[in-house]
Design an enzyme around this catalytic site. Structure first.
Site, short mmCIF file in Angstrom:
data_model
loop_
_atom_site.label_atom_id
_atom_site.label_comp_id
_atom_site.label_asym_id
_atom_site.label_seq_id
_atom_site.Cartn_x
_atom_site.Cartn_y
_atom_site.Cartn_z
CG ASP A 41 -8.05 37.01 38.73
OD1 ASP A 41 -7.11 37.26 37.97
OD2 ASP A 41 -9.12 36.49 38.35
CG ASP B 118 -9.04 39.13 32.86
OD1 ASP B 118 -9.13 40.35 33.07
OD2 ASP B 118 -8.29 38.63 32.00
CG ASP C 33 -12.25 33.98 37.80
OD1 ASP C 33 -12.58 33.36 36.77
OD2 ASP C 33 -11.18 34.59 37.88
#
Length: 258
Positions: free
Chosen positions: A12, A14, A187
């Site tokens: 991922d 961001d 995250d």
């Protein structure tokens, strides 16, 4: 001797690879260069905040965010946005990179494993980040263009939640990956479909829900955030909750999504 199976690591972007939002950085750069007004960026930022704060797979919220994410580049020349993207990378994205995440990705590359970014951000920007860092490639939300101009429409769905899992499964089919041998990093608990699609999930700078899941499942946890006072305070509490949850949940009742 059997040939070595191809493997990949999916990241991922961001808050996993960079501190903050790729789209926010892109929007900020466009605003500073006069691409749109304060009203435009305010509407975009509001949609971003609403989407992130809800943290739910609400179709209406996803559609609202999808429209905001792609509409703001509608009507702009593809080459102009690409050139500006290079400047945005140097100005905002590069200083916000998590070196720890880059080190993990480089380790995969050194083991002859492919490294792919998987993000809801526009795929053109994701590809730029991937190229700058020497990764294999990127999967992102696809913005439609005609005659060299963005239309403000999307091709397919926003690459979020379960769409990420669908995307890497198709990529695995094309490139011959065995997802059971592959890795994924995120995250956010919204990326659980991505994490559960591979044999080796890990979390980076996890939100509270994902941290609990990672502790329960025994997934590796990497936290590169400097402001970790809350993590130190909450860590023992979260660990205790996760341990109690594990004891209270019989093995046959656990998720077998993978």
């Amino acid at each position: 001797m059997a040939p070595t199976r191809k493997r990949a690591a999916f990241f991922d972007v961001d808050n996993t690879l960079i501190r903050g939002s790729t789209l926010y950085f892109l929007g900020r750069g466009m605003y500073q260069r006069g691409f749109f007004s304060k009203t435009d960026i305010s509407r975009f930022v509001l949609a971003n905040l609403r989407f992130r704060l809800t943290g739910k797979e609400n179709p209406e919220e996803i559609k609202r965010w999808q429209d905001a994410a792609i509409d703001f580049i509608g009507g702009h020349n593809v080459k102009d946005i690409a050139a500006m993207g290079q400047e945005v990378y140097d100005e905002y994205v590069s200083p916000a990179l998590w070196q720890g995440t880059i080190d993990i990705a480089q380790t995969h590359l050194s083991h002859d494993e492919e490294v792919w970014l998987v993000t809801a951000a526009p795929e053109d920007m994701a590809n730029l980040i991937s190229e700058r860092l020497g990764f294999t490639g990127a999967l992102g939300s696809k913005a439609e263009s005609k005659d060299g101009t963005y239309t403000g429409q999307m091709l397919g769905n926003l690459l979020h939640g379960k769409e990420k899992a669908i995307a890497i499964k198709e990529l695995a089919r094309q490139r011959g990956f065995d997802l059971g041998d592959c890795y994924a990093y995120s995250d956010s608990h919204n990326d659980l479909p991505l994490l559960l699609a591979v044999g080796h999930p890990s979390v980076i700078n996890p939100d509270a829900i994902l941290r609990i899941r990672a502790l329960r499942e025994g997934w590796p946890i990497h936290d590169f955030r400097r402001a970790r006072v809350l993590n130190r305070l909450l860590g023992p509490v979260v660990s205790r909750i996760a341990a109690l949850g594990a004891l209270a949940t019989p093995r046959w009742g656990r998720s077998k999504e993978r």
